[in-house]
Design an enzyme around this catalytic site. Structure first.
Site, PDB file in Angstrom:
ATOM      1  N   GLY A   7       0.958  -1.240  -0.120  1.00 38.20           N
ATOM      2  CA  GLY A   7      -0.059   0.118   0.010  1.00 38.20           C
ATOM      3  C   GLY A   7       0.962   1.200  -0.197  1.00 38.20           C
ATOM      4  N   GLY A  10      -0.490   4.581  -1.612  1.00 34.25           N
ATOM      5  CA  GLY A  10      -1.651   5.338  -0.945  1.00 34.25           C
ATOM      6  C   GLY A  10      -1.047   6.560  -0.014  1.00 34.25           C
ATOM      7  N   ASP A  12      -1.030   6.916   3.347  1.00 30.71           N
ATOM      8  CA  ASP A  12      -0.293   6.767   4.455  1.00 30.71           C
ATOM      9  C   ASP A  12       1.106   5.940   4.170  1.00 30.71           C
ATOM     10  OD1 ASP A  12      -2.562   7.314   5.849  1.00 30.71           O
ATOM     11  OD2 ASP A  12      -2.672   5.400   6.940  1.00 30.71           O
ATOM     12  N   ALA A  79      -5.473  -1.837   0.984  1.00 30.47           N
ATOM     13  CA  ALA A  79      -7.072  -2.116   1.412  1.00 30.47           C
ATOM     14  C   ALA A  79      -7.956  -1.348   0.093  1.00 30.47           C
ATOM     15  CB  ALA A  79      -7.428  -1.642   2.755  1.00 30.47           C
ATOM     16  N   SER A 124      -8.766  -0.187  12.068  1.00 26.75           N
ATOM     17  CA  SER A 124      -9.366   1.067  11.838  1.00 26.75           C
ATOM     18  C   SER A 124     -10.592   1.476  12.839  1.00 26.75           C
ATOM     19  CB  SER A 124     -10.229   0.941  10.509  1.00 26.75           C
ATOM     20  OG  SER A 124     -11.166   1.844  10.114  1.00 26.75           O
ATOM     21  N   GLU A 126     -13.421   2.432  12.094  1.00 26.40           N
ATOM     22  CA  GLU A 126     -14.550   1.963  11.511  1.00 26.40           C
ATOM     23  C   GLU A 126     -14.946   0.477  12.060  1.00 26.40           C
ATOM     24  OE1 GLU A 126     -16.647   3.774   9.255  1.00 26.40           O
ATOM     25  OE2 GLU A 126     -17.934   2.087   8.477  1.00 26.40           O
ATOM     26  N   TYR A 176     -16.796  -3.148   4.819  1.00 25.09           N
ATOM     27  CA  TYR A 176     -15.232  -2.691   4.895  1.00 25.09           C
ATOM     28  C   TYR A 176     -14.895  -3.059   6.933  1.00 25.09           C
ATOM     29  CZ  TYR A 176     -11.503   0.636   6.194  1.00 25.09           C
ATOM     30  OH  TYR A 176     -10.324   1.232   6.354  1.00 25.09           O
ATOM     31  N   HIS A 206      -7.746   9.838   9.434  1.00 32.78           N
ATOM     32  CA  HIS A 206      -6.452  10.663   9.220  1.00 32.78           C
ATOM     33  C   HIS A 206      -6.547  11.220   7.753  1.00 32.78           C
ATOM     34  CE1 HIS A 206      -5.352   6.662   9.423  1.00 32.78           C
ATOM     35  NE2 HIS A 206      -4.317   7.054   8.489  1.00 32.78           N
TER      36      HIS A 206
HETATM   37  P1  NAP Z   1      -5.532   4.600   0.399  1.00 30.38           P
HETATM   38  O1  NAP Z   1      -5.018   5.858   0.147  1.00 30.38           O
HETATM   39  O2  NAP Z   1      -6.808   4.222  -0.165  1.00 30.38           O
HETATM   40  O3  NAP Z   1      -4.319   3.506   0.060  1.00 30.38           O
HETATM   41  C1  NAP Z   1      -4.649   2.008   0.037  1.00 30.38           C
HETATM   42  C2  NAP Z   1      -3.451   1.493  -0.741  1.00 30.38           C
HETATM   43  O4  NAP Z   1      -3.608  -0.066  -0.814  1.00 30.38           O
HETATM   44  C3  NAP Z   1      -3.049   1.933  -2.053  1.00 30.38           C
HETATM   45  O5  NAP Z   1      -1.634   1.946  -2.306  1.00 30.38           O
HETATM   46  C4  NAP Z   1      -3.706   0.869  -2.966  1.00 30.38           C
HETATM   47  O6  NAP Z   1      -2.930   0.827  -4.339  1.00 30.38           O
HETATM   48  C5  NAP Z   1      -3.329  -0.337  -2.313  1.00 30.38           C
HETATM   49  N1  NAP Z   1      -4.144  -1.398  -2.415  1.00 30.38           N
HETATM   50  C6  NAP Z   1      -5.668  -1.631  -2.819  1.00 30.38           C
HETATM   51  N2  NAP Z   1      -5.864  -2.846  -3.204  1.00 30.38           N
HETATM   52  C7  NAP Z   1      -4.596  -3.509  -3.214  1.00 30.38           C
HETATM   53  C8  NAP Z   1      -4.397  -4.784  -3.610  1.00 30.38           C
HETATM   54  N3  NAP Z   1      -5.175  -5.717  -3.948  1.00 30.38           N
HETATM   55  N4  NAP Z   1      -3.099  -5.396  -3.310  1.00 30.38           N
HETATM   56  C9  NAP Z   1      -2.200  -4.363  -3.017  1.00 30.38           C
HETATM   57  N5  NAP Z   1      -2.402  -3.184  -2.751  1.00 30.38           N
HETATM   58  C10 NAP Z   1      -3.673  -2.594  -2.988  1.00 30.38           C
HETATM   59  O7  NAP Z   1      -5.570   4.392   2.289  1.00 30.38           O
HETATM   60  P2  NAP Z   1      -4.872   5.082   3.213  1.00 30.38           P
HETATM   61  O8  NAP Z   1      -5.733   6.343   3.794  1.00 30.38           O
HETATM   62  O9  NAP Z   1      -3.543   5.248   3.173  1.00 30.38           O
HETATM   63  O10 NAP Z   1      -4.998   3.965   4.389  1.00 30.38           O
HETATM   64  C11 NAP Z   1      -4.062   2.912   4.616  1.00 30.38           C
HETATM   65  C12 NAP Z   1      -4.373   1.974   5.483  1.00 30.38           C
HETATM   66  O11 NAP Z   1      -5.008   2.283   6.618  1.00 30.38           O
HETATM   67  C13 NAP Z   1      -5.682   1.339   4.579  1.00 30.38           C
HETATM   68  O12 NAP Z   1      -5.737  -0.253   4.905  1.00 30.38           O
HETATM   69  C14 NAP Z   1      -7.057   1.789   5.446  1.00 30.38           C
HETATM   70  O13 NAP Z   1      -8.002   0.981   5.116  1.00 30.38           O
HETATM   71  C15 NAP Z   1      -6.481   1.977   6.648  1.00 30.38           C
HETATM   72  N6  NAP Z   1      -6.996   3.031   7.495  1.00 30.38           N
HETATM   73  C16 NAP Z   1      -7.032   4.459   6.787  1.00 30.38           C
HETATM   74  C17 NAP Z   1      -7.423   5.317   7.831  1.00 30.38           C
HETATM   75  C18 NAP Z   1      -7.629   6.665   7.454  1.00 30.38           C
HETATM   76  O14 NAP Z   1      -8.253   7.650   7.974  1.00 30.38           O
HETATM   77  N7  NAP Z   1      -6.777   7.223   6.299  1.00 30.38           N
HETATM   78  C19 NAP Z   1      -8.008   4.998   8.959  1.00 30.38           C
HETATM   79  C20 NAP Z   1      -7.949   3.759   9.472  1.00 30.38           C
HETATM   80  C21 NAP Z   1      -7.602   2.752   8.688  1.00 30.38           C
HETATM   81  P3  NAP Z   1      -3.513   1.562  -5.657  1.00 30.38           P
HETATM   82  O15 NAP Z   1      -2.736   2.887  -5.623  1.00 30.38           O
HETATM   83  O16 NAP Z   1      -2.938   0.689  -6.609  1.00 30.38           O
HETATM   84  O17 NAP Z   1      -4.847   1.883  -5.478  1.00 30.38           O
HETATM   85  O1  G4F Z   2     -14.398  10.630   4.508  1.00 29.81           O
HETATM   86  P1  G4F Z   2     -15.342   9.301   4.643  1.00 29.81           P
HETATM   87  O2  G4F Z   2     -15.654   8.545   3.633  1.00 29.81           O
HETATM   88  O3  G4F Z   2     -14.464   8.395   5.742  1.00 29.81           O
HETATM   89  P2  G4F Z   2     -14.879   7.134   6.613  1.00 29.81           P
HETATM   90  O4  G4F Z   2     -16.208   6.519   5.922  1.00 29.81           O
HETATM   91  O5  G4F Z   2     -14.850   7.570   8.214  1.00 29.81           O
HETATM   92  O6  G4F Z   2     -13.874   6.307   6.446  1.00 29.81           O
HETATM   93  C1  G4F Z   2     -12.404   6.530   6.545  1.00 29.81           C
HETATM   94  O7  G4F Z   2     -11.887   6.385   7.727  1.00 29.81           O
HETATM   95  C2  G4F Z   2     -11.975   5.118   8.507  1.00 29.81           C
HETATM   96  C3  G4F Z   2     -11.511   5.069   9.792  1.00 29.81           C
HETATM   97  O8  G4F Z   2     -12.713   5.566  10.378  1.00 29.81           O
HETATM   98  C4  G4F Z   2     -10.947   4.252   7.636  1.00 29.81           C
HETATM   99  F1  G4F Z   2     -10.723   2.923   8.123  1.00 29.81           F
HETATM  100  C5  G4F Z   2     -11.324   4.294   6.195  1.00 29.81           C
HETATM  101  O9  G4F Z   2     -10.423   3.680   5.269  1.00 29.81           O
HETATM  102  C6  G4F Z   2     -11.605   5.634   5.531  1.00 29.81           C
HETATM  103  O10 G4F Z   2     -10.302   6.417   5.561  1.00 29.81           O
HETATM  104  O11 G4F Z   2     -16.541   9.717   5.306  1.00 29.81           O
HETATM  105  C7  G4F Z   2     -16.671  10.205   6.671  1.00 29.81           C
HETATM  106  C8  G4F Z   2     -18.189  10.707   6.598  1.00 29.81           C
HETATM  107  C9  G4F Z   2     -18.858   9.552   6.785  1.00 29.81           C
HETATM  108  O12 G4F Z   2     -19.951   9.584   7.895  1.00 29.81           O
HETATM  109  C10 G4F Z   2     -19.703   9.729   5.429  1.00 29.81           C
HETATM  110  O13 G4F Z   2     -21.096   9.216   5.473  1.00 29.81           O
HETATM  111  O14 G4F Z   2     -18.619  11.653   5.980  1.00 29.81           O
HETATM  112  C11 G4F Z   2     -19.584  11.450   5.641  1.00 29.81           C
HETATM  113  N1  G4F Z   2     -19.841  11.919   4.144  1.00 29.81           N
HETATM  114  C12 G4F Z   2     -20.896  12.854   4.001  1.00 29.81           C
HETATM  115  N2  G4F Z   2     -20.855  13.224   2.428  1.00 29.81           N
HETATM  116  C13 G4F Z   2     -19.251  11.754   3.065  1.00 29.81           C
HETATM  117  C14 G4F Z   2     -19.899  12.413   2.013  1.00 29.81           C
HETATM  118  N3  G4F Z   2     -18.334  10.758   2.786  1.00 29.81           N
HETATM  119  C15 G4F Z   2     -17.917  10.824   1.481  1.00 29.81           C
HETATM  120  N4  G4F Z   2     -16.774   9.644   1.092  1.00 29.81           N
HETATM  121  N5  G4F Z   2     -18.209  11.369   0.547  1.00 29.81           N
HETATM  122  C16 G4F Z   2     -19.475  12.373   0.960  1.00 29.81           C
HETATM  123  O15 G4F Z   2     -19.939  13.009  -0.065  1.00 29.81           O
END
Ligand code: NAP
Ligand code: G4F
Length: 379
Positions: A7, A10, A12, A79, A124, A126, A176, A206
């Site tokens: 990943g 992405g 992170d 992911a 997460s 979530e 998810y 984040h």
């Molecule tokens: P992201 O920007 O969506 O990055 C996801 C990464 O996973 C990308 O590099 C993507 O590659 C890669 N990927 C997807 N499917 C894959 C596969 N089948 N095989 C190998 N690589 C694959 O997510 P992020 O925000 O950086 O988050 C990083 C991790 O933390 C994720 O697991 C996410 O679920 C988790 N997380 C995120 C948050 C948050 O708020 N950001 C919070 C809690 C947990 P491509 O570039 O090719 O698509």
């Molecule tokens: O930005 P979101 O899509 O993030 P969400 O669903 O909280 O998920 C993110 O955080 C998780 C950790 O808690 C990660 F595990 C996950 O991978 C991801 O990074 O939505 C945040 C909130 C939700 O309640 C959604 O219903 O915003 C609300 N929302 C309102 N309008 C929207 C929109 N979300 C999105 N994506 N797009 C909208 O137009």
């Protein structure tokens, strides 16, 4: 020290790679083969990285990568990470976000270097879904909805009576969240069954200037950037009320920002802070699970207020359209993480607060929009 990051392309992955390159690690990043360039977030450090092709749904290939590169640390950030998409593509989400983690764990379990490898899994908030802990300190209640709880970051008292920490039971609300929870339990199970040094970071939301554009914060700041560019080229009397879907200006029009649930609350931090917590977890002798969060909760509405305030828009109500398309089949309404354990055991605290996060993202997107000159729709 050698590290494999799944990943890495992405949000992170890019910050973590930067951090580990700075620390002197040899960084191997795994990317999927796709028809477009996905390396934009790591372009600036590409010469310092080794990029290998791999997909976490392909167990044999993952084993080969781990066996041949002999990493000391493995981070799984890969992911299908969009919650909304997980309702539309639950099987794909399960295969990547759930079963993909099993492939990595199996690769480590059967690796000749099993006992030398430390593994990080991106769990997460979530996973908490609709659940939260109610403060036991009811006697300290300050008002109907506030209570003084612990002070995990040293910045002041936490004044909420509802929060999540490592002891809060999980009730996930999305495919998810369920896939992430399965992976979370698998890591614990492999830790207990096979002695794998596997830690899970239960990270709350984040964001950053590198956040994917489908997530709500970036969707908002990106729109603001493009709107600022458009309105700078407009006359003084922009019409925001005549058309439900467009902002009008003497024959020119700009689509309003379409969003779903504005009342959901999230605990929003900055990704650059959070990747430091990931690294710290793998520097501990014992593997464990940690909540990583800021300890503050804000609604989407508050993120809109903060973001629009930086471009001096006080009332955004006529610029935003509520669109059922962006509501989820089941919502996580409330997230507020208490990172006491991460603070005490890892010495970790977030540096970038909610206001600075929004300010940085808006400033970045306003600048980007100016550089890219997005196409403007005309009537
Ligand atoms: P992201 O920007 O969506 O990055 C996801 C990464 O996973 C990308 O590099 C993507 O590659 C890669 N990927 C997807 N499917 C894959 C596969 N089948 N095989 C190998 N690589 C694959 O997510 P992020 O925000 O950086 O988050 C990083 C991790 O933390 C994720 O697991 C996410 O679920 C988790 N997380 C995120 C948050 C948050 O708020 N950001 C919070 C809690 C947990 P491509 O570039 O090719 O698509
Ligand atoms: O930005 P979101 O899509 O993030 P969400 O669903 O909280 O998920 C993110 O955080 C998780 C950790 O808690 C990660 F595990 C996950 O991978 C991801 O990074 O939505 C945040 C909130 C939700 O309640 C959604 O219903 O915003 C609300 N929302 C309102 N309008 C929207 C929109 N979300 C999105 N994506 N797009 C909208 O137009």
């Amino acid at each position: 020290m050698k590290v494999v990051i799944f990943g890495i392309t992405g949000q992170d992955g890019s910050y973590l790679a930067e951090l580990l390159v700075k620390k002197g690690y040899e960084v191997i990043g795994v990317t999927r083969r796709v028809s477009v360039n996905t390396l934009s977030r790591i372009e600036h450090i590409l010469p310092q990285l080794t990029i290998v092709e791999g997909d976490i749904t392909d167990g044999f290939n993952i084993s080969k990568i781990i066996e041949s590169h002999e990493p000391d640390e493995v981070y799984n950030l890969a992911a299908q990470s969009h919650v909304g998409t997980s309702f539309k593509q639950p099987s794909l989400t399960w295969d990547i976000t759930g079963a993909g983690v099993l492939n990595i764990l199996e690769a480590i379990r059967y690796s000749s270097r099993k006992d030398q490898i430390r593994f990080y899994q991106a769990s997460s908030s979530e996973m908490f879904g609709k659940n939260y802990t109610t403060s036991e300190n009811a006697s300290l209640m300050m008002s109907d909805d506030k209570v003084v709880v612990d002070d995990p970051t040293g910045k002041g008292f936490y004044e909420y009576k509802k929060y999540q920490d490592e002891n809060t039971p999980f009730i996930p609300q999305s495919p998810y969240g369920i896939a992430k929870l399965a992976a979370h339990h698998l890591v614990r199970n492999y830790r207990e069954s096979y002695g794998i040094h596997g830690s899970c970071g239960i990270l709350f939301n984040h964001e950053s200037e590198r956040r994917g554009e489908q997530f709500v914060t970036r969707k908002i700041t990106k729109w603001i950037g493009e709107f600022v560019l458009w309105s700078n080229q407009s006359s003084m009397d922009i019409d925001t009320t005549s058309d439900p879907d467009f902002i009008l200006d003497n024959g020119r029009k700009f689509p309003k920002l379409r969003l779903g649930n504005l009342d959901a609350r999230r605990d929003w931090g900055h990704a650059a802070d959070y990747v430091e917590a990931m690294w710290l977890m793998l520097q501990q002798d014992e593997p464990d699970d940690y909540v990583v969060a800021t300890g503050e909760t804000r609604s989407v509405r508050e993120f809109l207020d903060a973001s629009f305030s930086f471009v001096e828009v006080d009332d955004w109500s006529n610029l935003v359209v509520i669109d059922p398309e962006f509501y989820r089949a089941a919502e996580v309404e409330y997230l507020l993480g208490i990172p006491t354990k991460a603070k005490r055991k890892l010495g970790w605290s977030p540096r970038i607060d909610f206001k600075s996060l929004a300010e940085r993202m808006v400033a970045y997107d306003v600048k980007e929009a100016g550089l890219q000159r997005p196409s403007i729709q005309t009537v």
